[in-house]
Design a protein around this motif. Structure first.
Motif, PDB file in Angstrom:
ATOM      1  N   LEU A 205      40.905  37.135  27.240  1.00 19.67           N
ATOM      2  CA  LEU A 205      39.883  38.178  27.317  1.00 19.67           C
ATOM      3  C   LEU A 205      40.478  39.546  27.022  1.00 19.67           C
ATOM      4  CD1 LEU A 205      37.850  37.049  30.474  1.00 19.67           C
ATOM      5  CD2 LEU A 205      37.120  36.938  28.084  1.00 19.67           C
ATOM      6  N   SER A 206      41.704  39.766  27.475  1.00 19.10           N
ATOM      7  CA  SER A 206      42.384  41.036  27.203  1.00 19.10           C
ATOM      8  C   SER A 206      42.591  41.234  25.708  1.00 19.10           C
ATOM      9  CB  SER A 206      43.734  41.070  27.935  1.00 19.10           C
ATOM     10  OG  SER A 206      44.418  42.280  27.668  1.00 19.10           O
ATOM     11  N   GLU A 207      42.993  40.156  25.028  1.00 20.51           N
ATOM     12  CA  GLU A 207      43.187  40.221  23.578  1.00 20.51           C
ATOM     13  C   GLU A 207      41.877  40.516  22.853  1.00 20.51           C
ATOM     14  OE1 GLU A 207      44.923  36.570  22.371  1.00 20.51           O
ATOM     15  OE2 GLU A 207      46.782  36.874  23.496  1.00 20.51           O
ATOM     16  N   MET A 208      40.758  40.152  23.473  1.00 19.85           N
ATOM     17  CA  MET A 208      39.446  40.387  22.867  1.00 19.85           C
ATOM     18  C   MET A 208      38.920  41.793  23.178  1.00 19.85           C
ATOM     19  SD  MET A 208      37.823  36.632  23.835  1.00 19.85           S
ATOM     20  CE  MET A 208      36.151  37.026  23.310  1.00 19.85           C
ATOM     21  N   GLY A 209      39.676  42.528  23.974  1.00 18.31           N
ATOM     22  CA  GLY A 209      39.283  43.906  24.248  1.00 18.31           C
ATOM     23  C   GLY A 209      38.619  44.132  25.592  1.00 18.31           C
ATOM     24  N   VAL A 210      38.622  43.123  26.474  1.00 19.53           N
ATOM     25  CA  VAL A 210      38.035  43.289  27.807  1.00 19.53           C
ATOM     26  C   VAL A 210      39.007  44.092  28.668  1.00 19.53           C
ATOM     27  CG1 VAL A 210      37.165  42.101  29.859  1.00 19.53           C
ATOM     28  CG2 VAL A 210      36.775  41.128  27.582  1.00 19.53           C
ATOM     29  N   SER A 211      38.517  45.131  29.294  1.00 17.15           N
ATOM     30  CA  SER A 211      39.376  46.011  30.097  1.00 17.15           C
ATOM     31  C   SER A 211      39.886  45.288  31.331  1.00 17.15           C
ATOM     32  CB  SER A 211      38.597  47.260  30.522  1.00 17.15           C
ATOM     33  OG  SER A 211      37.589  46.916  31.458  1.00 17.15           O
ATOM     34  N   GLU A 212      40.959  45.838  31.917  1.00 18.71           N
ATOM     35  CA  GLU A 212      41.528  45.235  33.119  1.00 18.71           C
ATOM     36  C   GLU A 212      40.524  45.263  34.268  1.00 18.71           C
ATOM     37  OE1 GLU A 212      45.423  45.739  36.047  1.00 18.71           O
ATOM     38  OE2 GLU A 212      45.422  46.643  34.044  1.00 18.71           O
ATOM     39  N   LYS A 213      39.741  46.330  34.355  1.00 19.94           N
ATOM     40  CA  LYS A 213      38.726  46.437  35.398  1.00 19.94           C
ATOM     41  C   LYS A 213      37.693  45.320  35.256  1.00 19.94           C
ATOM     42  CE  LYS A 213      34.855  49.324  36.875  1.00 19.94           C
ATOM     43  NZ  LYS A 213      34.049  50.530  36.562  1.00 19.94           N
ATOM     44  N   ASP A 214      37.218  45.092  34.028  1.00 16.24           N
ATOM     45  CA  ASP A 214      36.238  44.037  33.807  1.00 16.24           C
ATOM     46  C   ASP A 214      36.848  42.656  34.011  1.00 16.24           C
ATOM     47  OD1 ASP A 214      34.159  45.744  33.348  1.00 16.24           O
ATOM     48  OD2 ASP A 214      34.258  45.634  31.162  1.00 16.24           O
ATOM     49  N   GLN A 215      38.124  42.509  33.655  1.00 18.00           N
ATOM     50  CA  GLN A 215      38.797  41.226  33.903  1.00 18.00           C
ATOM     51  C   GLN A 215      38.818  40.916  35.391  1.00 18.00           C
ATOM     52  OE1 GLN A 215      42.702  40.747  31.985  1.00 18.00           O
ATOM     53  NE2 GLN A 215      42.080  42.298  30.499  1.00 18.00           N
ATOM     54  N   GLN A 216      39.115  41.926  36.205  1.00 21.06           N
ATOM     55  CA  GLN A 216      39.151  41.731  37.658  1.00 21.06           C
ATOM     56  C   GLN A 216      37.773  41.387  38.197  1.00 21.06           C
ATOM     57  OE1 GLN A 216      40.866  45.374  39.151  1.00 21.06           O
ATOM     58  NE2 GLN A 216      42.959  44.782  38.591  1.00 21.06           N
ATOM     59  N   MET A 217      36.748  42.037  37.638  1.00 21.31           N
ATOM     60  CA  MET A 217      35.381  41.732  38.072  1.00 21.31           C
ATOM     61  C   MET A 217      35.004  40.292  37.712  1.00 21.31           C
ATOM     62  SD  MET A 217      33.120  45.158  37.303  1.00 21.31           S
ATOM     63  CE  MET A 217      31.626  44.327  37.906  1.00 21.31           C
ATOM     64  N   ILE A 218      35.374  39.881  36.493  1.00 17.77           N
ATOM     65  CA  ILE A 218      35.067  38.511  36.056  1.00 17.77           C
ATOM     66  C   ILE A 218      35.810  37.511  36.927  1.00 17.77           C
ATOM     67  CG2 ILE A 218      35.360  36.828  34.190  1.00 17.77           C
ATOM     68  CD1 ILE A 218      34.942  39.196  32.230  1.00 17.77           C
ATOM     69  N   ALA A 219      37.114  37.754  37.158  1.00 15.52           N
ATOM     70  CA  ALA A 219      37.920  36.828  37.958  1.00 15.52           C
ATOM     71  C   ALA A 219      37.363  36.705  39.375  1.00 15.52           C
ATOM     72  CB  ALA A 219      39.370  37.294  37.994  1.00 15.52           C
ATOM     73  N   GLY A 220      36.980  37.819  39.967  1.00 13.98           N
ATOM     74  CA  GLY A 220      36.421  37.791  41.311  1.00 13.98           C
ATOM     75  C   GLY A 220      35.088  37.071  41.370  1.00 13.98           C
ATOM     76  N   PHE A 221      34.293  37.269  40.323  1.00 12.96           N
ATOM     77  CA  PHE A 221      32.955  36.663  40.299  1.00 12.96           C
ATOM     78  C   PHE A 221      33.037  35.144  40.190  1.00 12.96           C
ATOM     79  CE2 PHE A 221      29.064  35.244  38.206  1.00 12.96           C
ATOM     80  CZ  PHE A 221      28.096  35.856  38.985  1.00 12.96           C
ATOM     81  N   ILE A 222      33.801  34.638  39.224  1.00 10.15           N
ATOM     82  CA  ILE A 222      33.834  33.192  38.995  1.00 10.15           C
ATOM     83  C   ILE A 222      34.664  32.447  40.035  1.00 10.15           C
ATOM     84  CG2 ILE A 222      33.446  33.457  36.516  1.00 10.15           C
ATOM     85  CD1 ILE A 222      36.405  32.916  36.065  1.00 10.15           C
ATOM     86  N   SER A 223      35.438  33.186  40.853  1.00  6.16           N
ATOM     87  CA  SER A 223      36.283  32.539  41.861  1.00  6.16           C
ATOM     88  C   SER A 223      35.571  32.351  43.193  1.00  6.16           C
ATOM     89  CB  SER A 223      37.565  33.353  42.076  1.00  6.16           C
ATOM     90  OG  SER A 223      38.325  33.426  40.883  1.00  6.16           O
ATOM     91  N   ARG A 224      34.303  32.735  43.279  1.00  8.99           N
ATOM     92  CA  ARG A 224      33.560  32.578  44.522  1.00  8.99           C
ATOM     93  C   ARG A 224      33.428  31.091  44.875  1.00  8.99           C
ATOM     94  NH1 ARG A 224      29.914  37.003  45.861  1.00  8.99           N
ATOM     95  NH2 ARG A 224      30.402  38.780  44.523  1.00  8.99           N
ATOM     96  N   THR A 225      33.714  30.790  46.134  1.00  5.20           N
ATOM     97  CA  THR A 225      33.607  29.408  46.603  1.00  5.20           C
ATOM     98  C   THR A 225      32.833  29.382  47.922  1.00  5.20           C
ATOM     99  OG1 THR A 225      35.739  29.568  47.737  1.00  5.20           O
ATOM    100  CG2 THR A 225      35.757  28.687  45.498  1.00  5.20           C
ATOM    101  N   GLY A 226      32.521  28.209  48.389  1.00  5.83           N
ATOM    102  CA  GLY A 226      31.808  28.058  49.645  1.00  5.83           C
ATOM    103  C   GLY A 226      30.608  27.147  49.494  1.00  5.83           C
ATOM    104  N   GLU A 227      29.839  27.037  50.555  1.00  3.81           N
ATOM    105  CA  GLU A 227      28.615  26.251  50.517  1.00  3.81           C
ATOM    106  C   GLU A 227      27.612  26.923  49.574  1.00  3.81           C
ATOM    107  OE1 GLU A 227      27.939  23.255  52.013  1.00  3.81           O
ATOM    108  OE2 GLU A 227      30.093  23.307  52.449  1.00  3.81           O
ATOM    109  N   PRO A 228      26.699  26.140  48.970  1.00  6.43           N
ATOM    110  CA  PRO A 228      25.740  26.726  48.028  1.00  6.43           C
ATOM    111  C   PRO A 228      24.995  27.929  48.592  1.00  6.43           C
ATOM    112  CG  PRO A 228      25.623  24.338  47.915  1.00  6.43           C
ATOM    113  CD  PRO A 228      26.550  24.657  49.044  1.00  6.43           C
ATOM    114  N   GLU A 229      24.567  27.851  49.857  1.00  3.95           N
ATOM    115  CA  GLU A 229      23.825  28.957  50.454  1.00  3.95           C
ATOM    116  C   GLU A 229      24.684  30.210  50.562  1.00  3.95           C
ATOM    117  OE1 GLU A 229      22.043  25.120  51.456  1.00  3.95           O
ATOM    118  OE2 GLU A 229      24.083  25.920  51.696  1.00  3.95           O
ATOM    119  N   GLU A 230      25.975  30.031  50.844  1.00  4.05           N
ATOM    120  CA  GLU A 230      26.890  31.173  50.961  1.00  4.05           C
ATOM    121  C   GLU A 230      27.065  31.854  49.605  1.00  4.05           C
ATOM    122  OE1 GLU A 230      29.741  29.473  54.571  1.00  4.05           O
ATOM    123  OE2 GLU A 230      30.321  29.170  52.478  1.00  4.05           O
TER     124      GLU A 230
END
Length: 454
Positions: A205-230
């Motif tokens: 993503l960095s090579e494609m021009g995604v900023s470090e801030k957006d990379q962190q947002m993406i990583a945090g978003f897709i790393s969410r775990t837990g029960e479906p309701e959570e």
């Protein structure tokens, strides 16, 4: 004999020995039974299509992998999946079909990619799809996991998880970022997460021009775990910022809400925000199914919602939802992991008739009677000794052997031998039939797959 050709099978093609083929057929029969129980029609589309039809939505890797050739003036291609031929079929037969149209298909597809262990150039796919006319209620998307669940359980698997996500959630979230990339470009990279890991995904993503801030947002978003309701509760922090995102969260919540009603146990499903499904045509709910004890295998059943797959063939809007099981790969993987039960190996027959006399009238009449009662019956005609005949019965894995000697023929009876226990009884035809029918009934629930194999 110097010109004799050495028999060989091309790389990337599978041929099974008879007992393994029977096990594969048993898995296919289970799929047919489960799919049929949900009201899906069987369908069989041609292996060959006109290239312009099959490749209407081609390009990229698909076109590189296609088997394409000309016959006279005709440009032909071999199908690379079962979904594109379905789109053509529905568009062509629109006026003759009832919608929502439910179909299943188990058939071979062809991809000219490099063969690898467990990856083939010719392989079976087992697909189900539900096609709507103009619209398709999301409850169809919620029912799909129950079909996956019942299919795997009936095959003998219990330790698996059906992971669900919604492409609108991901696309809507990516639209909130500052980067100018199209959401589809990011989705294709996210889809590689299981194969290359988070660090390499972020590097790409960095090579494609995604900023470090957006990379962190993406990583945090897709790393969410837990029960479906959570997870659904956590997604509320983004509400109101993007209409597509909000719609995706509502759809995801509705699918999850119905899963319990459809009989999918909590331990067998969950939300996974990393699931993107790289194919362009998915527009809503997406699914992937993994074996809990072997996550390294990756998804063994995947699919999702699409809204315009038939758009290359018709102006009518024909939305759909479907899943696909790579059956050849799944069979290889289960066999490799020792999940295929040798004890439950099926036989091509329910009964082997062994004549021990020159008079064949009685054994032939008995075999005919057994077939009329639905028993798969074979007669061994070869004039060999009794030991050789019994060895054949063992190799055939026949559950029972019906022995006809002069004494049996004179008494109008049969000696029925249980090939597992060795027990042998001299019985009337009706008595033998009752035992054989009970044997067939008891084997109906036999599982080809056994998880507790160690």
């Amino acid at each position: 004999m110097s010109n004799m050709i050495k028999p060989r099978t091309l790389a990337g093609f599978m041929e099974l020995l008879p007992d393994r083929q029977l096990q594969m057929e048993s898995m296919m029969q289970t799929l047919r039974e489960v799919y049929g129980s949900y009201g899906f029609y069987p369908l069989d589309t041609p292996v060959l299509e006109a290239s312009e039809v099959l490749l209407a939505k081609g390009g990229g890797d698909t076109e590189k992998q296609i088997y394409r050739f000309t016959k006279g003036d005709t440009d032909l291609s071999m199908r690379f999946d079962l979904t594109v031929p379905l789109a053509k079929y529905v568009a062509m037969n629109y006026g003759s079909l009832s919608f929502p149209f439910r179909r299943y298909q188990i058939g071979k597809v062809y991809r000219g990619e490099r063969p690898q262990r467990g990856r083939y150039r010719e392989f079976y796919q087992a697909d189900i799809d539900i096609i709507g006319d103009g619209e398709l209620d999301i409850k169809n998307e919620a029912e799909i996991p129950s079909i996956i669940y019942n299919t795997f359980v009936k095959m003998g698997l219990t330790r698996f998880k059906i992971k669900v996500n919604n492409r609108k959630v991901l696309s809507g979230f990516f639209n909130m970022l500052d980067c100018e990339l199209e959401p589809m470009d990011i989705l294709r990279v996210i889809d590689k997460l299981d194969k290359i890991g988070l660090e390499k995904v972020m590097a790409e993503l960095s090579e494609m021009g995604v900023s470090e801030k957006d990379q962190q947002m993406i990583a945090g978003f897709i790393s969410r775990t837990g029960e479906p309701e959570e997870i659904l509760e956590g997604l509320k922090e983004y509400e109101g910022r993007n209409e597509l995102f909000d719609r995706g969260v509502r759809e995801l919540g509705e699918v999850v809400r119905y899963l319990g009603d459809f009989g999918v146990p909590r331990e067998n499903f969950g939300i996974d925000l990393t699931i993107a499904r790289g194919l362009d045509y998915y527009t809503g709910t997406v699914y992937e199914t993994t074996l809990l004890d072997h996550p390294e295998i990756g998804s063994v059943c995947s699919g999702g919602r699409y809204d315009d797959l038939a758009g290359y063939y018709t102006n009518k809007k024909l939305p759909g939802v479907g899943i696909s099981i790579g059956l050849t790969r799944l069979f290889f993987v289960l066999d490799d992991k020792k999940y295929i039960s040798a004890a439950g190996a099926p036989s091509a027959v329910d009964l082997l008739v062994l004549p021990m006399s020159d008079d064949l009238s009685a054994p032939i009449a008995f075999a005919r009677q057994m077939r009329e009662q639905g028993l798969r019956t074979q007669i061994y005609y070869e004039g060999r000794k009794f030991k050789a005949k019994m060895a054949y019965a063992d190799k055939l894995k026949a559950p029972y052997a019906a022995i006809f000697g002069d004494d049996e023929i004179a008494a109008q009876k049969v000696s029925l031998k249980n090939m597992q226990t060795g027990e042998q009884q001299t019985l009337t035809y009706d008595e033998a039939l009752a035992i054989l029918q009970a044997s067939v009934e008891s084997r109906k629930n036999a599982r080809i797959i056994e998880e507790d194999h160690e």
